[in-house]
Design a protein around this motif. Structure first.
Motif, short mmCIF file in Angstrom:
data_model
loop_
_atom_site.label_atom_id
_atom_site.label_comp_id
_atom_site.label_asym_id
_atom_site.label_seq_id
_atom_site.Cartn_x
_atom_site.Cartn_y
_atom_site.Cartn_z
N GLY A 1 -29.90 45.19 25.69
CA GLY A 1 -28.85 45.71 24.83
C GLY A 1 -27.47 45.41 25.38
O GLY A 1 -26.54 45.06 24.63
N TRP A 2 -27.30 45.53 26.69
CA TRP A 2 -26.02 45.22 27.34
C TRP A 2 -25.64 43.77 27.14
O TRP A 2 -24.50 43.46 26.78
N ARG A 3 -26.60 42.85 27.34
CA ARG A 3 -26.29 41.43 27.20
C ARG A 3 -25.94 41.07 25.74
O ARG A 3 -25.01 40.29 25.49
N VAL A 4 -26.67 41.64 24.80
CA VAL A 4 -26.40 41.35 23.39
C VAL A 4 -25.06 41.94 22.98
O VAL A 4 -24.26 41.30 22.27
N MET A 5 -24.76 43.15 23.46
CA MET A 5 -23.50 43.80 23.08
C MET A 5 -22.30 43.03 23.63
O MET A 5 -21.23 43.02 23.01
N ARG A 6 -22.44 42.41 24.79
CA ARG A 6 -21.35 41.61 25.33
C ARG A 6 -20.94 40.52 24.34
O ARG A 6 -19.76 40.22 24.18
N ARG A 7 -21.94 39.91 23.70
CA ARG A 7 -21.65 38.85 22.73
C ARG A 7 -21.07 39.44 21.45
O ARG A 7 -20.10 38.90 20.88
N LEU A 8 -21.64 40.54 20.99
CA LEU A 8 -21.16 41.15 19.75
C LEU A 8 -19.72 41.63 19.87
O LEU A 8 -18.93 41.51 18.93
N ALA A 9 -19.38 42.19 21.04
CA ALA A 9 -18.03 42.74 21.23
C ALA A 9 -16.96 41.66 21.18
O ALA A 9 -15.80 41.95 20.89
N ALA A 10 -17.36 40.42 21.46
CA ALA A 10 -16.39 39.31 21.48
C ALA A 10 -16.16 38.72 20.10
O ALA A 10 -15.21 37.94 19.92
N TRP A 11 -17.00 39.07 19.13
CA TRP A 11 -16.80 38.55 17.78
C TRP A 11 -15.55 39.19 17.17
O TRP A 11 -15.27 40.36 17.40
N THR A 12 -14.84 38.41 16.36
CA THR A 12 -13.63 38.95 15.72
C THR A 12 -14.00 39.94 14.61
O THR A 12 -15.00 39.75 13.91
N VAL B 1 -12.14 41.47 17.84
CA VAL B 1 -12.69 41.80 19.16
C VAL B 1 -12.68 43.31 19.37
O VAL B 1 -11.67 43.98 19.15
N ALA B 2 -13.84 43.84 19.80
CA ALA B 2 -13.97 45.28 20.00
C ALA B 2 -13.71 45.70 21.43
O ALA B 2 -13.25 46.81 21.69
N ALA B 3 -14.04 44.82 22.40
CA ALA B 3 -13.87 45.15 23.81
C ALA B 3 -14.06 43.88 24.62
O ALA B 3 -14.60 42.88 24.13
N THR B 4 -13.62 43.91 25.86
CA THR B 4 -13.82 42.78 26.76
C THR B 4 -15.23 42.88 27.37
O THR B 4 -15.82 43.97 27.42
N THR C 1 -14.20 55.54 25.53
CA THR C 1 -13.16 54.88 24.73
C THR C 1 -11.83 55.59 24.85
O THR C 1 -10.76 54.96 24.79
N TRP C 2 -11.85 56.91 25.02
CA TRP C 2 -10.60 57.66 25.19
C TRP C 2 -9.93 57.31 26.52
O TRP C 2 -8.73 57.05 26.57
N ARG C 3 -10.73 57.25 27.59
CA ARG C 3 -10.17 56.93 28.90
C ARG C 3 -9.66 55.50 28.98
O ARG C 3 -8.65 55.22 29.60
N ARG C 4 -10.39 54.58 28.33
CA ARG C 4 -10.00 53.17 28.39
C ARG C 4 -9.07 52.77 27.25
O ARG C 4 -8.67 51.61 27.17
N ARG C 5 -8.79 53.70 26.35
CA ARG C 5 -7.93 53.42 25.20
C ARG C 5 -8.47 52.24 24.38
O ARG C 5 -7.75 51.31 24.00
N ILE C 6 -9.77 52.31 24.11
CA ILE C 6 -10.46 51.31 23.30
C ILE C 6 -10.66 51.90 21.91
O ILE C 6 -11.06 53.07 21.78
N PRO C 7 -10.40 51.16 20.85
CA PRO C 7 -10.66 51.67 19.49
C PRO C 7 -12.12 52.14 19.37
O PRO C 7 -13.04 51.38 19.66
N LEU C 8 -12.29 53.37 18.92
CA LEU C 8 -13.62 53.99 18.93
C LEU C 8 -14.61 53.31 17.99
O LEU C 8 -15.71 52.90 18.40
N LEU C 9 -14.28 53.21 16.71
CA LEU C 9 -15.26 52.75 15.72
C LEU C 9 -15.70 51.30 15.92
O LEU C 9 -16.90 51.01 15.81
N PRO C 10 -14.79 50.35 16.19
CA PRO C 10 -15.28 48.98 16.43
C PRO C 10 -16.24 48.90 17.61
O PRO C 10 -17.25 48.19 17.56
N PHE C 11 -15.94 49.65 18.68
CA PHE C 11 -16.82 49.66 19.85
C PHE C 11 -18.16 50.32 19.50
O PHE C 11 -19.23 49.83 19.89
#
Length: 270
Positions: free
Chosen positions: A36-47, A49-52, A116-126
């Motif tokens: 799941g971690w490896r797949v999510m890394r790829r998904l998060a990079a799709w426009t 972008v949800a996270a690094t 997401t609150w601590r890292r200031r990452i948009p919640l829903l896209p992540f």
């Protein structure tokens, strides 16, 4: 008439390493988290972008704690509170089983909110990217349930080609409901969410994938429960429903609300 299958009586321990043992259930958690971690890394990079990749890496620890602590606490509170409050030390005996998906989901949601609150990452896209990979863990978990010979199904017709006798339970042919749920909650739900995630029009509507997961899981769980024998210490609830079905209703409602809200809002730039 075809002969009824007999449950193969798997050893719940995969391998012994001196005083330590690696169990199928633990392996299912480890493998699903890694995949799941490896797949999510790829998904998060799709426009959009949800996270690094590094942020996804860091969330893995948070997700693990949320799954384990929430899953165990949920089982204690939802299913056998009297037993565990009488014997508190038994809460730590994870090797005896006893994990609740609904509790694990709450644990991950709390971890998600804090992270997401601590890292200031948009919640829903992540959250959308995360929810897309959750069925991987559900599928592996249900397979582990089958290997452990637990959460067996309701009585089935002996003419059913895959009807199975679980010798540790009784001699009645039963549905292998663990495998039904692995296919519904794992394989089917993952394929649907991944197909949705590949569409830019869906990714630009934050919250839609999260809602699709919640609603999809709720439906899959409620269908699977029709073939699953309720826990002996709970049995059927009023009107013939099960605890799993009751706990799925709020998930269904929240999921539908998230999907509707995402459709009504203006899409974010891709």
């Amino acid at each position: 008439m075809l002969p009824v299958l007999i449950f193969p009586q798997f050893d719940p321990v995969l391998v012994h390493l001196g005083p330590f043992a690696i169990r199928w259930y633990a392996l299912a958690y480890i493998v699903s988290l890694v995949i799941g971690w490896r797949v999510m890394r790829r998904l998060a990079a799709w426009t959009p972008v949800a996270a690094t990749p590094l942020e996804v890496d860091d969330f893995l620890t948070w997700a693990t704690l949320g799954v384990v602590l929430g899953g165990r606490l949920g089982y204690v509170l939802f299913y056998q509170p009297g037993l565990y409050f009488t014997h508190p030390s038994a809460m730590l005996e994870l090797w005896h089983g006893g994990m609740s998906f609904h509790g694990g989901a709450l644990g991950v949601i709390i971890a998600l909110l804090l992270f997401t609150w601590r890292r200031r990452i948009p919640l829903l896209p992540f959250a959308d990217r995360l929810c897309t990979v959750v069925p991987i863990g559900l599928g592996f978990g249900r397979v582990a349930n089958f290997i452990n010979g637990e959460l067996w199904g309701r009585p089935a017709s002996p003419s059913l080609p895959w009807a199975m006798i679980f010798p540790d339970v009784d001699t009645i042919p039963r549905h292998p409901s663990e495998l039904y749920e692995a296919l519904l909650e794992g394989v089917l739900l993952f394929c649907i969410l991944l197909a949705l995630a590949t569409r830019a029009s869906v990714r630009t509507r934050p919250g839609f994938l999260s809602g699709a997961f919640l609603a999809g899981y709720a439906v899959a769980r409620m269908v699977g429960e029709l073939f699953r024998q309720p826990d002996a210490f709970l049995g059927f609830l009023p009107f013939g429903v099960t605890m799993g079905q009751v706990l799925s209703v709020p998930m269904l409602l929240v999921g539908l609300a998230l999907m509707l809200n995402a459709r009504l809002r203006t899409p974010v730039p891709a």
